[in-house]
Design a protein around this motif. Sequence first.
Motif, mmCIF file in Angstrom:
data_model
loop_
_atom_site.group_PDB
_atom_site.id
_atom_site.type_symbol
_atom_site.label_atom_id
_atom_site.label_comp_id
_atom_site.label_asym_id
_atom_site.label_seq_id
_atom_site.Cartn_x
_atom_site.Cartn_y
_atom_site.Cartn_z
ATOM 1 N N LYS A 75 0.841 -1.194 0.000
ATOM 2 C CA LYS A 75 0.000 0.000 0.000
ATOM 3 C C LYS A 75 0.874 1.240 0.000
ATOM 4 O O LYS A 75 1.969 1.246 0.547
ATOM 5 C CB LYS A 75 -0.912 0.009 1.222
ATOM 6 N N ARG A 93 -7.488 2.381 2.881
ATOM 7 C CA ARG A 93 -8.203 2.802 4.090
ATOM 8 C C ARG A 93 -9.079 3.982 3.735
ATOM 9 O O ARG A 93 -8.659 4.871 3.009
ATOM 10 C CB ARG A 93 -7.229 3.214 5.199
ATOM 11 N N LYS A 94 -10.284 4.005 4.254
ATOM 12 C CA LYS A 94 -11.213 5.079 3.929
ATOM 13 C C LYS A 94 -10.891 6.359 4.677
ATOM 14 O O LYS A 94 -11.209 7.437 4.222
ATOM 15 C CB LYS A 94 -12.642 4.634 4.249
ATOM 16 N N TRP A 96 -8.406 9.229 6.564
ATOM 17 C CA TRP A 96 -7.079 9.805 6.609
ATOM 18 C C TRP A 96 -6.839 10.282 8.026
ATOM 19 O O TRP A 96 -7.768 10.553 8.767
ATOM 20 C CB TRP A 96 -6.924 10.933 5.590
ATOM 21 N N CYS A 114 -6.461 9.063 13.952
ATOM 22 C CA CYS A 114 -7.232 8.575 12.809
ATOM 23 C C CYS A 114 -8.684 8.389 13.237
ATOM 24 O O CYS A 114 -8.949 7.756 14.256
ATOM 25 C CB CYS A 114 -6.659 7.247 12.314
ATOM 26 N N ASP A 116 -10.845 6.454 12.213
ATOM 27 C CA ASP A 116 -11.266 5.052 12.246
ATOM 28 C C ASP A 116 -10.681 4.313 13.452
ATOM 29 O O ASP A 116 -10.890 3.117 13.617
ATOM 30 C CB ASP A 116 -10.912 4.333 10.945
ATOM 31 N N ASN A 118 -7.538 3.651 14.086
ATOM 32 C CA ASN A 118 -6.274 2.967 13.819
ATOM 33 C C ASN A 118 -5.133 3.666 14.554
ATOM 34 O O ASN A 118 -5.012 4.879 14.506
ATOM 35 C CB ASN A 118 -6.006 2.962 12.313
#
Length: 167
Positions: A75, A93-94, A96, A114, A116, A118
Amino acid sequence: MTSATARVRTATVAAGLVGALAALTACSGGGDGGKTASSATPSASAPSASSSGSGKVTGASDKLQGSWLTTSGGKIVALVITGKKAGLFVTGRKAWCQGTAGKESGMQMIHLTCPDGNKDRATGMVDSVDGKGMTVTWSGGTGQETYTKAEGGKLPSTLPTKTKPGQ
């Protein structure tokens, strides 16, 4: 697919990521002729740069400023640092990540949050940086990554590659 074709595709995607992240981390009123880019404003659900890190980060050195690229596990990872702001995007990943970059306790540090959740690149210590490359050791599962600087809107001729163990 040949490795040359893969490199061209990687370079094309990376160029788009650098441009998008540069817009996301740009300061308003910074030489844009008075125009503001409302699309570059993070949504209310995105964490603010001041919400990450210890709050004791001072301005990032000139050496940290700019767009940095690497690959990890197949990636593309794009890290953009402007002033004390930092933004990071990983393909696939959606969300940023955003936060701060700068001097902290005598070291150059990067703190990211992040949306999400992460935490692979939540806190990074800059091990070395010069006009062409930067090495960052991230807390979490990522470990050490080496980035290549994208200069003048041009992509580097090669990107560092880090594969996950067992690949």
